[in-house]
Write a protein that holds these residues in place. Structure first.
Motif, PDB file in Angstrom:
ATOM      1  N   VAL A 251      74.584  48.594 138.825  1.00 46.08           N
ATOM      2  CA  VAL A 251      75.331  48.888 137.955  1.00 46.08           C
ATOM      3  C   VAL A 251      76.650  49.383 138.526  1.00 46.08           C
ATOM      4  O   VAL A 251      76.484  50.514 139.321  1.00 46.08           O
ATOM      5  CB  VAL A 251      74.960  49.966 136.731  1.00 46.08           C
ATOM      6  N   ASP A 252      77.636  48.878 138.278  1.00 50.37           N
ATOM      7  CA  ASP A 252      78.974  49.209 138.668  1.00 50.37           C
ATOM      8  C   ASP A 252      79.984  49.432 137.291  1.00 50.37           C
ATOM      9  O   ASP A 252      80.250  48.299 136.840  1.00 50.37           O
ATOM     10  CB  ASP A 252      79.602  48.212 139.605  1.00 50.37           C
ATOM     11  N   ALA A 253      80.550  50.310 137.201  1.00 49.86           N
ATOM     12  CA  ALA A 253      81.393  50.441 135.864  1.00 49.86           C
ATOM     13  C   ALA A 253      82.517  51.424 136.244  1.00 49.86           C
ATOM     14  O   ALA A 253      82.300  52.487 136.951  1.00 49.86           O
ATOM     15  CB  ALA A 253      80.355  50.939 134.827  1.00 49.86           C
ATOM     16  N   TYR A 254      83.723  51.268 135.744  1.00 53.45           N
ATOM     17  CA  TYR A 254      84.647  52.402 135.755  1.00 53.45           C
ATOM     18  C   TYR A 254      85.527  52.263 134.328  1.00 53.45           C
ATOM     19  O   TYR A 254      85.724  51.002 133.642  1.00 53.45           O
ATOM     20  CB  TYR A 254      85.768  52.023 136.911  1.00 53.45           C
ATOM     21  N   THR A 255      85.963  53.407 134.251  1.00 58.04           N
ATOM     22  CA  THR A 255      87.187  53.304 132.890  1.00 58.04           C
ATOM     23  C   THR A 255      88.331  53.931 133.464  1.00 58.04           C
ATOM     24  O   THR A 255      88.195  55.089 134.231  1.00 58.04           O
ATOM     25  CB  THR A 255      86.734  54.028 131.841  1.00 58.04           C
ATOM     26  N   THR A 314      79.898  46.169 135.439  1.00 56.75           N
ATOM     27  CA  THR A 314      79.049  44.855 136.070  1.00 56.75           C
ATOM     28  C   THR A 314      77.610  45.356 136.208  1.00 56.75           C
ATOM     29  O   THR A 314      77.193  46.289 136.450  1.00 56.75           O
ATOM     30  CB  THR A 314      79.497  44.560 137.684  1.00 56.75           C
ATOM     31  N   LEU A 315      76.781  44.407 135.326  1.00 60.30           N
ATOM     32  CA  LEU A 315      75.342  44.680 135.761  1.00 60.30           C
ATOM     33  C   LEU A 315      74.709  43.501 136.547  1.00 60.30           C
ATOM     34  O   LEU A 315      75.286  42.443 136.081  1.00 60.30           O
ATOM     35  CB  LEU A 315      74.621  44.701 134.162  1.00 60.30           C
ATOM     36  N   GLY A 316      73.780  43.763 137.343  1.00 59.62           N
ATOM     37  CA  GLY A 316      73.436  42.823 138.309  1.00 59.62           C
ATOM     38  C   GLY A 316      72.054  42.983 138.708  1.00 59.62           C
ATOM     39  O   GLY A 316      71.366  44.196 138.511  1.00 59.62           O
ATOM     40  N   ALA A 317      71.356  41.892 139.059  1.00 56.81           N
ATOM     41  CA  ALA A 317      69.909  41.946 139.384  1.00 56.81           C
ATOM     42  C   ALA A 317      69.751  40.962 140.531  1.00 56.81           C
ATOM     43  O   ALA A 317      70.265  39.769 140.301  1.00 56.81           O
ATOM     44  CB  ALA A 317      68.872  41.609 138.216  1.00 56.81           C
ATOM     45  N   SER A 318      68.686  41.178 141.537  1.00 54.09           N
ATOM     46  CA  SER A 318      68.682  40.207 142.527  1.00 54.09           C
ATOM     47  C   SER A 318      67.440  40.542 143.097  1.00 54.09           C
ATOM     48  O   SER A 318      66.723  41.524 143.069  1.00 54.09           O
ATOM     49  CB  SER A 318      69.727  40.278 143.563  1.00 54.09           C
TER      50      SER A 318
END
Length: 1003
Positions: A251-255, A314-318
């Motif tokens: 999870v990568d997020a900013y405001t 951004t939500l990611g899965a790998s």
């Protein structure tokens, strides 16, 4: 009368629904479970016995792991039969089985060899030590610091030889990229390659999806792309999953909030009245304002600007199993503009998969779906600059105030902001790799870029003033689509024997592009409700429409050989043959070769006992690269319809067409000859790493328009291969990295010089003019042999006429009076005329630079990035354009009001002599900007283990916090525009200062 328009309901739009989808995904991801296992702990040290912080400790075959703390200690849950992998940059990795132990201490040995460090090159990867070309690489962590919609803006100040200029501060706006100067009079944009797909832009990319970006600058690096690489190449590699690893969630997020960094200094209400009265008196009229009635008045900039939010998640899965790997990301970017009624939303879904059919056959895809929703502000920036400060936005009756001679910006928001643009784009590639015989690999790659765009705008009936009104409502609709298809087939041969390494690449590629647009408009709709905003609702007799299309295709053959002997002697040879439909049959194909040599002195015997250099290499390259980036129609005749007229006794309307552009079937490729000499070194155990490059680029056979007699009837000059341009300069990159116990720090510098000169323009073209227009119709930019492209050209001032005596004894252009500017008689003929215009400066900088710094200490990290330019000028075109009485910049307060009052700022006038193209409007464009500063904290691994989180970081960042510049406008970054007329500020959308709070986590 004030109108209150219904706004289109967007609550149930695709973007709104995806917000809920992202929230659901986050909840699902946060419920991931982890297998139970025993705790293993220990300490990792180097060969000197010092603890190593930041060492990766991972369970083999999974992504489960941790990093050592500042004392080199770690703790990790692992099963008895697991194998732990210990890895750290600059040290040899180790694999150690757990075998039931609860404590494992490890010593990592130094890895002094960089031979296994690889970088991405055209159509493959290559050992960094084997590189003979000039290539700069920027990794993911350096690209995600800035809250930008276009990832190319993240390269500002990070790569030598590259100038990135923001086109605008508007949400969703892109950037102008120039690699080693401007090498053509036509399109100077570089080629972008995303996972093998060749593109003209990458504004669709989510920065969090990018693993690395490589900038290819010289012929050795770019020649494999032939004609597409004439202006440089930027290769983007996106994140991939790993085979046989457990799923990893990120999870990568900013405001953040955005504000205009600075406003333009404009006069207040009282000062405006004073200047306006004086202007009237200067033209023989009576004063029109009682100056005592006005105070500060209205700051129209405050009326149009706002504090605006920006959000990104951004939500990611790998992960993967034995035969499949995947990387999935979903990104939502939402930026409101600092100018009201402007915004940009983007939803990006990316899925990168690979599948192993057998040990010899792998296939996969890298694909993104992008949806954009954009609203553009209604052109209020220029009106806010010119509007009278003595007016209020709303009068006493509650209606919008008549602010003639310019429109009321507040009314523009009300009546002219009903516009939306949407786009849908799918970009990616499908590929298959087949290994055969012993050392051969065959790859087939099918790339697709499909885009659909639609826009709609509605203007209601309104009346604010005679100059700001609309008597009939109207709707305009536009649609467009484009298709870019690439198919490449390559064979790679890679082998090593004794002291030799050899890599051979051969292939054939084809690419086709098609675009089409359709637009229409109608007036007099029966109402203003959004349900009526369709063409069929309007008056048929008011209908207008347009439909255009274009296409081109290319066929290419390519070959490259890389040879290395004893890790010391390096040779690279490249050849590409391109055929483009943009040219006639006679000159359709072009051949583009390059050769490069490298010599690693560090491998010589006499370098083995010294302790200063850890790496030392010299390299040189030469090559020819083509350019076919011209308009679709340059080599074809263009016929324009709707050339209608009434003829005959019955006065019938006859429909006609005419030839508006002549064809030249003999035009051929522009060719860029490039040479490069480079030095790479590492010193003090690679704590200091640097590169120096000298480059020379000469572009020949540049396509330019040649004047033809007017009686021919064509409205445009036919193009021929006539011009030549050279660029030369030096690129410098220096990086220092070191650690003092728990304290790790780094410093970096990049700098580049650019010397641009036109060598030839062609017969019949003494000069090419462009840019802003002076009051007499003369253009302000000139391109001529012996000087740089698009330099400013006009009159040089020598002060202000103080009295009639000085006026009578000084050459004049006429008709001047005391208080007007003195234009220099540069040729000394006693008369000031067009022949006295001289070069006033250039928008091309003498020096482009950037530097960065950072450190980390016990979980705390800090980074700062600066960038800037020296030696370039900006043309303040918005100050020059005065065809009526507008508001004034505060520089007008220093105007001439009588003998001895001013020698620089003339008397107050509208238009006329003082508004010719002159150095009055030239300002220093040099600047230094704190592009980004970021402070973060990463929670200790031991703490995160308890909550089953691998990594958790909080950070605060600031972008564009301050700019040191003498320029009086919103920003000294003036990008975009034609290369023949850049650097003109006609009222650019301001670039914002942004403060963000963000989080990144891995589960």
């Amino acid at each position: 009368m004030k109108h209150s328009l219904p706004k289109r309901e967007n609550q149930l739009s695709l973007i709104s629904r995806m917000r809920y989808f992202l929230l659901i995904l986050l909840i699902i991801f946060s419920q991931a479970t982890w297998a139970q296992s025993g705790a293993v702990q220990g300490t990792v040290i180097d060969s000197n016995g010092d603890p190593l912080p930041g060492v990766n400790v991972v369970i083999k075959g999974t992504t489960n792991g941790t990093v050592t703390d500042l004392d080199g200690k770690y703790i990790l849950n692992a099963a008895s039969d697991d194998i732990l992998i210990y890895s750290f940059v600059g040290f040899m990795s180790q694999e150690i089985p757990v075998e039931g132990r609860s404590e494992i201490n490890v010593t990592l040995a130094d890895d002094t060899s960089d031979l296994e460090e690889f970088v991405v090159v055209g159509y493959g990867i290559q050992r960094k030590s084997d590189l003979t070309g000039s290539i700069s690489s920027v990794k993911a962590e350096e690209l995600t610091r800035l809250p930008v919609s276009d990832v190319t803006q993240s390269l500002q100040g990070r790569v030598s030889g590259v100038q990135i200029t923001s086109n605008s501060g508007a949400p969703g706006s892109g950037a102008t990229v120039r690699i080693r100067g401007v090498g053509t009079l036509n399109n100077s944009d570089p080629l972008f390659v995303v996972d093998g797909m060749l593109l003209d832009n990458i504004d669709f990319l989510n920065p969090n999806d990018v693993e690395s970006m490589e900038v290819l600058k010289d012929a050795s690096a770019t020649a494999i792309y032939g004609s597409r690489g004439a202006n440089g190449v930027i290769i983007v590699t996106t994140r991939q999953g790993d085979f046989d690893t457990e799923t990893r969630i990120s999870v990568d997020a900013y405001t953040g909030v955005q504000q205009v960094a600075r406003q333009i200094d404009l006069v207040n209400g009282r000062q405006f009245a004073e200047l306006a009265n004086e202007l009237e008196q200067n033209v023989g009229n009576q004063p029109i304002y009682n100056e005592g009635e006005f105070g500060e008045g209205t700051n129209w900039q405050d009326q149009i600007f706002r504090t605006a939010p920006v959000n990104n998640v951004t939500l990611g899965a790998s992960g993967g199993n034995q035969n499949t790997s995947f990387n999935l990301s979903v990104n939502y970017f939402d930026q409101k503009g600092v100018v009201k009624e402007s915004e940009f939303e983007r939803l990006t879904i990316r899925l990168n998969n690979q599948y192993k059919l057998t040990d010899a056959v792998t296939f996969g895809h890298n694909f993104s779906f992008i949806y954009n929703n954009q609203q553009n502000e209604p052109g209020v920036v220029g009106n806010a600059y010119r509007a009278y400060p003595i007016f209020d936005p709303i009068n006493e009756d509650g209606d919008y105030t008549n602010t003639s001679p310019v429109g009321n910006p507040a009314a523009q928001f009300e009546y002219n902001s009903n516009n939306r643009n949407h786009s849908y784009r799918g970009v990616g590639n499908f590929f298959a790799d087949v290994k055969f015989l012993k050392d051969f690999t065959f790859r087939t790659n099918l790339g697709l870029d499909l885009a659909f765009r639609d826009g709609k705008s509605f203007t209601p009936v309104y009346f604010v003033s005679p100059t700001q009104q609309n008597l009939e409502n109207s709707v305009s609709v536009s649609n467009g689509r484009s298709r870019n298809i690439l198919w490449e087939n390559t064979v790679n041969y890679n082998t090593e024997w004794d002291d030799h390494r050899l890599n051979l690449l051969g292939g054939i590629t084809t690419q086709s592009f098609y675009t089409e647009s359709l637009s229409g408009s109608r007036r007099n709709l029966p109402g203003e409700d959004p349900s009526l905003w369709y063409l069929s609702a309007g008056d048929q007799t008011s209908q207008t429409n347009a439909n255009t299309a274009g296409d081109w295709s290319m066929l290419s053959f390519l070959f490259r050989a890389n040879y290395t002997f004893r890790d010391k002697f390096l040779v690279t040879g490249t050849f590409r043959r391109d055929g483009s439909s943009r040219f006639g049959r006679e000159n359709r194909f072009g051949n583009f070769p390059s050769i490069a040599l490298g010599y690693r002195l560090i491998e010589e015997g006499f370098m083995q006992d010294q302790t200063v250099f850890s790496d030392l290499k010299i390299r040189g390259s030469w090559g020819i690269i083509g350019n076919d980036k011209i308009a679709f129609y340059e080599g074809r005749p263009v016929v324009t319809g709707n050339q209608n007229a009434v003829f005959g006794q019955n006065e019938e309307l006859l429909y006609g067409a005419t030839l508006t552009r002549l064809a030249n079937p003999f035009i051929q490729w522009e060719e860029t000859v490039t040479s490069n000499f480079g030095l790479e070194f590492g010193m003090l155990d690679d704590r200091l790493i640097g590169e120096f490059d000298y480059y020379y680029r000469r572009t020949n056979d540049i396509l330019v328009g040649v004047p033809i007699p007017a009686y021919v009837g064509a409205s445009n000059n036919p193009v021929v291969n006539a011009a030549s341009v050279e660029n030369r300069g030096i690129d410098v990159t220096l990086n220092w990295r070191d650690n003092k116990g728990d304290f790790n720090y780094n410093l970096g510098i990049v700098a580049s010089t650019v010397n641009n000169e036109v060598l030839d323009i062609g017969e019949g073209n003494e000069a090419i003019f462009g840019g802003a227009v002076g009051i007499s119709g003369l253009l302000g930019s000139r391109t001529v042999v012996g000087e740089s492209i698009g330099h400013y050209f006009g009159y040089k001032t020598a002060g202000v006429f103080q009295n009639e005596e000085q006026l009578n004894n000084t050459p004049t252009r006429g008709p001047e009076v005391p208080g007007d500017l003195i234009f220099e008689d540069t040729n000394g003929d006693g008369v000031v005329n067009n022949n006295d215009r001289v070069i006033l400066g250039s928008p091309i900088p003498d020096l482009i630079f950037g530097f960065n710094m950072g450190f980390d200490f016990r979980g705390i990290d800090f980074s700062a990035d600066f960038n800037g330019t020296l030696g370039n000028e900006i043309y303040n075109a918005k100050k020059q354009v005065r065809f009526n009485t507008y508001n004034f910049e505060t520089s007008f307060l220093d105007r001439w009001t009588g003998e001895g009052t001013s020698t620089t700022e003339p008397r107050v006038t509208n238009g006329g002599h003082n508004y010719e193209v002159s150095d009055r409007f030239i300002e220093d464009g040099s600047f230094l900007r704190l592009r980004n500063v970021q402070v973060g904290y990463t929670f200790p691994a031991a703490t995160l283990e308890k909550i089953r989180v691998q990594n958790f970081r909080l950070y605060v960042s600031g972008t564009n916090l301050f700019t040191i510049s003498k320029y009086s406008g919103y920003t000294p970054e003036i990008g975009g525009g034609n290369v023949l007329g850049t650097g003109y500020d006609s009222g650019i959308y301001p670039i914002a200062r942004t403060i963000n709070v963000g989080v990144s986590a891995n589960f």
